[in-house]
Design an enzyme around this catalytic site. Structure first.
Site, PDB file in Angstrom:
ATOM      1  N   TYR A 134       4.384  -1.908 -12.430  1.00 34.01           N
ATOM      2  CA  TYR A 134       4.056  -2.731 -11.265  1.00 34.01           C
ATOM      3  C   TYR A 134       5.311  -3.517 -10.871  1.00 34.01           C
ATOM      4  CZ  TYR A 134       1.391  -6.282  -8.543  1.00 34.01           C
ATOM      5  OH  TYR A 134       0.905  -7.119  -7.569  1.00 34.01           O
ATOM      6  N   LYS A 162       3.883   1.084  -8.876  1.00 35.68           N
ATOM      7  CA  LYS A 162       3.248   0.359  -7.774  1.00 35.68           C
ATOM      8  C   LYS A 162       4.389  -0.353  -7.084  1.00 35.68           C
ATOM      9  CE  LYS A 162      -0.284  -3.110  -6.774  1.00 35.68           C
ATOM     10  NZ  LYS A 162       0.477  -4.088  -5.970  1.00 35.68           N
TER      11      LYS A 162
HETATM   12  O1  MN9 Z   1      -1.540  -5.638  -4.454  1.00 34.86           O
HETATM   13  C1  MN9 Z   1      -0.952  -7.098  -2.744  1.00 34.86           C
HETATM   14  N1  MN9 Z   1       0.010  -8.003  -3.261  1.00 34.86           N
HETATM   15  C2  MN9 Z   1      -0.273  -9.266  -3.493  1.00 34.86           C
HETATM   16  C3  MN9 Z   1      -0.894  -5.815  -3.503  1.00 34.86           C
HETATM   17  O2  MN9 Z   1      -1.339  -9.757  -3.221  1.00 34.86           O
HETATM   18  C4  MN9 Z   1       0.794 -10.080  -4.120  1.00 34.86           C
HETATM   19  C5  MN9 Z   1      -0.810  -6.762  -1.259  1.00 34.86           C
HETATM   20  O3  MN9 Z   1      -1.944  -6.057  -0.926  1.00 34.86           O
HETATM   21  C6  MN9 Z   1      -0.662  -7.996  -0.378  1.00 34.86           C
HETATM   22  O4  MN9 Z   1      -1.689  -8.915  -0.647  1.00 34.86           O
HETATM   23  C7  MN9 Z   1      -0.739  -7.648   1.112  1.00 34.86           C
HETATM   24  C8  MN9 Z   1      -0.512  -8.859   2.002  1.00 34.86           C
HETATM   25  O5  MN9 Z   1       0.815  -9.284   1.917  1.00 34.86           O
HETATM   26  O6  MN9 Z   1       0.169  -6.648   1.405  1.00 34.86           O
END
Ligand code: MN9
Length: 299
Positions: A134, A162
């Site tokens: 990740y 990821k």
């Molecule tokens: O898992 C998410 N990352 C975080 C991935 O929440 C830190 C993304 O889906 C973000 O929430 C999304 C909005 O910036 O891209």
């Protein structure tokens, strides 16, 4: 492990910060039956995992698996600061029927890259499951480039990344160098460019609510229907750009409520939203969902 759209699973917490199991079950079912997603990524940032105890993490992994096993692909994010607990969560993921594990790069202490590699080697050795690194430099503060991607992906047992960085050039280079690696786009606001670059899978928080929009984007890019894909990405980004300044996870949980799926608080220090903010977030979410449904119906 299927290709496609995976929700970074939201986890409902009660007012005193414990996991609400029944609501979690409903939210998982909502992602499978309501959103029609291909997979779940359980225990990541969106699950507020780095604010949770190892016991809460284990409980979340087990409950989500009970609802999702055999229906969609499941990835367990097991990274945290105590390495013994990381290994323990990896065992729990394997016992619970996950298809893969994932772990964030070690953070807070300024570990060297060699220490980070040792961390993953140990984890890969411990589990029979494929391991997805990740990468989220904005939160871990750890730099990531093609050299790091190579060293990760050369480790036996590491199946993919990821990829939560906005660097599309790096994404292209990684895909070119490792055509068989599983690369998941991690920023929902960049799903279209990532898919156009060749990413066939994505993990994201906003798919808990806007999953059908993400499915459209991925499918439309696959069919070379870029102008229409852009319409859906624009809708998604309209939601993201307005919800992030309010508080993304709080807003997404509120919208789960609105979908009749349950309720949930965020862990402190995530703040509680005001009544006005709640109303604003609900209005944005409803508007974007309706516009997407209209766009799909008019196709
Ligand atoms: O898992 C998410 N990352 C975080 C991935 O929440 C830190 C993304 O889906 C973000 O929430 C999304 C909005 O910036 O891209």
């Amino acid at each position: 492990m299927r290709k496609g759209i995976y929700a970074a699973q939201l986890v409902p917490y009660t007012g005193n910060g414990s996991v609400d199991p029944e609501t979690l079950r409903r939210w998982v079912r909502h992602n499978i039956d309501g959103n029609g997603l291909d997979g779940l990524y359980v225990g990541g940032s969106t699950g507020e995992s780095f604010l949770s105890s190892a016991e809460q993490r284990a409980l979340t992994l087990r409950i989500a698996a009970e609802e999702a096993r055999g229906k969609v692909s499941m990835i367990a994010q097991v990274g945290l600061l105590d390495y013994a607990e990381v290994l323990n969560l990896a065992d729990i993921a394997a016992e619970s029927g996950y298809d893969a594990i994932s772990a964030v790069t070690p953070f807070y202490y300024n570990f060297s890259f060699d220490e980070t590699l040792d961390y993953y080697r140990g984890l890969a050795k411990r589990t029979k499951l494929p391991l997805i690194v990740y990468v989220i430099p904005a939160l871990t503060g750890k730099p990531f480039g093609l050299a790091e991607a190579r060293r990760f992906l050369e480790i036996d047992g590491i199946a993919g990344i990821k990829f939560t960085t906005p660097d599309m050039y790096l994404l292209e280079q990684t895909l070119a160098a490792f055509p068989d690696a599983r690369i998941f786009n991690g920023y929902d606001e960049l799903l279209l460019p990532a898919a156009a670059t060749g990413a066939d899978s994505a993990i994201g928080s906003t798919y808990n609510i806007f999953g059908p929009i993400a499915k459209q984007i991925l499918n439309l890019v696959g069919r070379n229907e870029l102008p229409r894909a852009r319409q859906f990405q624009r809708l998604l980004n309209e939601a993201i750009s307005q919800l992030v300044p309010i508080g993304l996870y709080q807003c997404l949980k509120l919208l789960m409520d609105d979908a009749g799926s349950g309720s949930g608080f965020c862990k402190p220090p995530f703040r509680r939203l005001t009544t006005e903010e709640n109303e604003k977030a609900l209005a944005i979410g409803r508007r974007v969902k309706k516009a997407a449904a209209d766009l799909i119906a008019g196709s």
